[in-house]
Design an enzyme around this catalytic site. Structure first.
Site, PDB file in Angstrom:
ATOM      1  N   SER A   8       0.270  -1.285   0.145  1.00 25.49           N
ATOM      2  CA  SER A   8       0.148   0.340   0.189  1.00 25.49           C
ATOM      3  C   SER A   8       0.828   0.935  -0.104  1.00 25.49           C
ATOM      4  O   SER A   8       1.480   1.692   1.015  1.00 25.49           O
ATOM      5  CB  SER A   8      -0.951   0.058   1.455  1.00 25.49           C
ATOM      6  N   HIS A  33      -1.312  -1.375  -4.115  1.00 29.15           N
ATOM      7  CA  HIS A  33      -2.225  -0.906  -3.703  1.00 29.15           C
ATOM      8  C   HIS A  33      -2.830   0.249  -3.791  1.00 29.15           C
ATOM      9  O   HIS A  33      -1.450   1.121  -2.991  1.00 29.15           O
ATOM     10  CB  HIS A  33      -2.865  -2.007  -2.380  1.00 29.15           C
ATOM     11  N   ASP A  35      -4.726   3.959  -2.000  1.00 30.04           N
ATOM     12  CA  ASP A  35      -5.620   4.210  -1.144  1.00 30.04           C
ATOM     13  C   ASP A  35      -6.050   5.390  -1.076  1.00 30.04           C
ATOM     14  O   ASP A  35      -5.809   6.152  -0.831  1.00 30.04           O
ATOM     15  CB  ASP A  35      -5.160   3.986   0.575  1.00 30.04           C
ATOM     16  N   MET A  37      -8.323   8.624  -0.017  1.00 28.72           N
ATOM     17  CA  MET A  37      -9.726   8.732   1.143  1.00 28.72           C
ATOM     18  C   MET A  37     -10.436   9.976   1.438  1.00 28.72           C
ATOM     19  O   MET A  37      -9.173  11.062   0.331  1.00 28.72           O
ATOM     20  CB  MET A  37      -8.658   8.980   2.221  1.00 28.72           C
ATOM     21  N   HIS A  66      -8.422   1.532  -3.711  1.00 25.85           N
ATOM     22  CA  HIS A  66      -9.592   0.869  -2.889  1.00 25.85           C
ATOM     23  C   HIS A  66      -9.867   2.866  -2.233  1.00 25.85           C
ATOM     24  O   HIS A  66      -9.598   3.556  -1.959  1.00 25.85           O
ATOM     25  CB  HIS A  66      -8.989   0.853  -1.273  1.00 25.85           C
ATOM     26  N   MET A  68     -11.958   4.983  -0.032  1.00 27.85           N
ATOM     27  CA  MET A  68     -12.727   5.487   0.477  1.00 27.85           C
ATOM     28  C   MET A  68     -12.668   6.267   0.524  1.00 27.85           C
ATOM     29  O   MET A  68     -12.622   7.827   1.312  1.00 27.85           O
ATOM     30  CB  MET A  68     -11.345   4.725   1.798  1.00 27.85           C
ATOM     31  N   MET A 137     -11.703  -5.593   5.159  1.00 26.52           N
ATOM     32  CA  MET A 137     -11.348  -4.474   5.957  1.00 26.52           C
ATOM     33  C   MET A 137     -10.916  -5.421   7.194  1.00 26.52           C
ATOM     34  O   MET A 137     -11.769  -6.058   8.272  1.00 26.52           O
ATOM     35  CB  MET A 137     -11.628  -3.299   6.278  1.00 26.52           C
ATOM     36  N   PHE A 143      -6.550   4.802   8.303  1.00 27.68           N
ATOM     37  CA  PHE A 143      -5.095   5.417   8.828  1.00 27.68           C
ATOM     38  C   PHE A 143      -4.123   3.698   8.431  1.00 27.68           C
ATOM     39  O   PHE A 143      -4.973   2.980   8.611  1.00 27.68           O
ATOM     40  CB  PHE A 143      -4.829   5.688   9.818  1.00 27.68           C
ATOM     41  N   GLY A 145      -0.677   1.543   9.968  1.00 25.81           N
ATOM     42  CA  GLY A 145       0.278   0.790  10.819  1.00 25.81           C
ATOM     43  C   GLY A 145      -0.923   0.484  12.342  1.00 25.81           C
ATOM     44  O   GLY A 145      -0.614   1.107  13.364  1.00 25.81           O
ATOM     45  N   ASP A 175      -6.828  -6.319   4.117  1.00 23.18           N
ATOM     46  CA  ASP A 175      -6.486  -4.681   4.098  1.00 23.18           C
ATOM     47  C   ASP A 175      -5.973  -4.273   6.157  1.00 23.18           C
ATOM     48  O   ASP A 175      -7.652  -4.219   6.560  1.00 23.18           O
ATOM     49  CB  ASP A 175      -6.942  -3.581   3.675  1.00 23.18           C
ATOM     50  N   GLY A 176      -4.725  -4.126   6.465  1.00 21.85           N
ATOM     51  CA  GLY A 176      -4.695  -3.403   7.954  1.00 21.85           C
ATOM     52  C   GLY A 176      -4.435  -4.613   8.361  1.00 21.85           C
ATOM     53  O   GLY A 176      -4.365  -5.602   8.982  1.00 21.85           O
ATOM     54  N   GLY A 177      -2.518  -3.855   9.389  1.00 17.26           N
ATOM     55  CA  GLY A 177      -2.558  -4.527  10.603  1.00 17.26           C
ATOM     56  C   GLY A 177      -1.577  -6.481   9.557  1.00 17.26           C
ATOM     57  O   GLY A 177      -1.304  -6.795  10.482  1.00 17.26           O
ATOM     58  N   GLY A 197       0.845  -1.743   4.029  1.00 22.23           N
ATOM     59  CA  GLY A 197       2.036  -0.593   4.445  1.00 22.23           C
ATOM     60  C   GLY A 197       2.488  -1.030   5.407  1.00 22.23           C
ATOM     61  O   GLY A 197       4.009  -0.143   4.849  1.00 22.23           O
ATOM     62  N   SER A 198       2.225  -0.374   6.189  1.00 27.37           N
ATOM     63  CA  SER A 198       3.535   0.002   7.361  1.00 27.37           C
ATOM     64  C   SER A 198       4.688  -1.277   7.480  1.00 27.37           C
ATOM     65  O   SER A 198       5.702  -1.241   7.252  1.00 27.37           O
ATOM     66  CB  SER A 198       3.253   0.255   8.758  1.00 27.37           C
TER      67      SER A 198
HETATM   68  C1  DX5 Z   1      -5.425   1.856   5.359  1.00 22.43           C
HETATM   69  C2  DX5 Z   1      -5.788   1.726   4.051  1.00 22.43           C
HETATM   70  C3  DX5 Z   1      -5.304   0.206   4.155  1.00 22.43           C
HETATM   71  C4  DX5 Z   1      -3.570   1.093   4.912  1.00 22.43           C
HETATM   72  C5  DX5 Z   1      -2.791  -0.331   5.435  1.00 22.43           C
HETATM   73  O1  DX5 Z   1      -7.367   2.220   5.735  1.00 22.43           O
HETATM   74  O2  DX5 Z   1      -6.499   1.068   3.599  1.00 22.43           O
HETATM   75  O3  DX5 Z   1      -4.911   0.218   2.548  1.00 22.43           O
HETATM   76  O4  DX5 Z   1      -2.357   1.323   4.040  1.00 22.43           O
HETATM   77  O5  DX5 Z   1      -1.999  -0.097   6.029  1.00 22.43           O
HETATM   78  P1  DX5 Z   1      -1.248  -1.019   7.186  1.00 22.43           P
HETATM   79  O6  DX5 Z   1      -0.378  -2.387   6.420  1.00 22.43           O
HETATM   80  O7  DX5 Z   1      -0.537   0.054   7.601  1.00 22.43           O
HETATM   81  O8  DX5 Z   1      -2.122  -1.557   7.991  1.00 22.43           O
HETATM   82 ZN    ZN Z   2      -6.100   0.286   1.663  1.00 24.27          ZN
END
Ligand code: DX5
Ligand code: ZN
Length: 220
Positions: A8, A33, A35, A37, A66, A68, A137, A143, A145, A175-177, A197-198
């Site tokens: 991401s 990916h 994002d 927002m 993606h 949002m 999700m 966000f 991280g 997606d996420g964590g 992402g992170s």
């Molecule tokens: C969060 C995003 C993710 C985000 C994931 O709302 O949709 O794609 O980049 O970040 P990590 O992998 O750090 O949880």
């Molecule tokens: Zn995403």
């Protein structure tokens, strides 16, 4: 089903984004990916069409957008023209989900629908056979991280079982964590497309991506 890592770019260093994408490609990454927002559907604001256009011009990686965004149908066309290969909208953000899914497919992009952690799978019951991918999700969107929400594991498993009946080719993206501590959990539950992402961009980009992809290869 082939397992795919989708780094991401929300966690990328935007001053050297092109270099980072080239490095990921060299490591064997195939998908990115992206994002979007809008500050309404989620609290934060990220980036939109112009940045996607620049990325499209510098890479042939699969670009997975993606959205949002409230009422995402308004921007489907624009993101497709800017280079999106896969377009994901949130079921919670669409008044007429069936129409939006058809609209995405008409543009030639692959169509995906995202569900927030608390949204039941039943929201997808009627459109599931039409979809290329479902994004579950595994944190509340908005966000990078954040911590993986453990009850999502069951949701992935259940969706895989339902999809096996009604849409066996369905890709399940999470997606996420997602990081080295959670990657096996989601793979074992049946996810095949993992956004990170992170866990990819913080620290040594190449080493992080390779470590995650090596685990994923065990599940091919
Ligand atoms: C969060 C995003 C993710 C985000 C994931 O709302 O949709 O794609 O980049 O970040 P990590 O992998 O750090 O949880
Ligand atoms: Zn995403």
């Amino acid at each position: 089903m082939k397992r795919i890592l989708s780094p991401s770019v929300l966690s990328a260093d935007f001053a050297i984004l092109g270099e980072q994408l080239a490095l990921l490609k060299k490591c064997g990454v195939t998908n990115i990916h992206y994002d979007v927002m809008d500050g309404m559907y989620v609290p934060s604001i990220s980036f939109g069409m112009p940045v996607l256009k620049s990325i499209r011009q510098c890479t042939d990686l699969v670009l997975d957008v993606h959205m949002m965004v409230v009422d995402p149908d308004r921007y489907v066309e624009d993101f497709r023209k800017s280079g999106a290969d896969i377009i994901t909208v949130h079921a919670e953000a669409c008044t007429h989900l069936d129409r939006v899914v058809n609209h995405i497919k008409e543009t030639g992009a692959k169509a995906a629908v995202a569900l927030n952690p608390a949204t039941p799978l039943s929201a997808l019951e009627y459109v599931l056979p039409e979809l290329d991918m479902v994004l579950l999700m595994t944190v509340n969107p908005g966000f990078g991280g954040q911590k993986y929400i453990p009850y999502c594991t069951d949701k992935i498993r259940t969706l895989r079982k339902i999809a096996d009946q009604v849409n066996p080719g369905l890709s399940i993206q999470v997606d996420g964590g997602i990081n080295p501590a959670t990657v096996r959990t989601v793979l074992e539950a049946g996810a095949d497309n993992l956004v990170a992402g992170s866990a990819v961009f913080n620290g040594d980009l190449a080493a992080n991506a390779e470590a995650l992809m090596n685990v994923m290869k065990e599940y091919h």
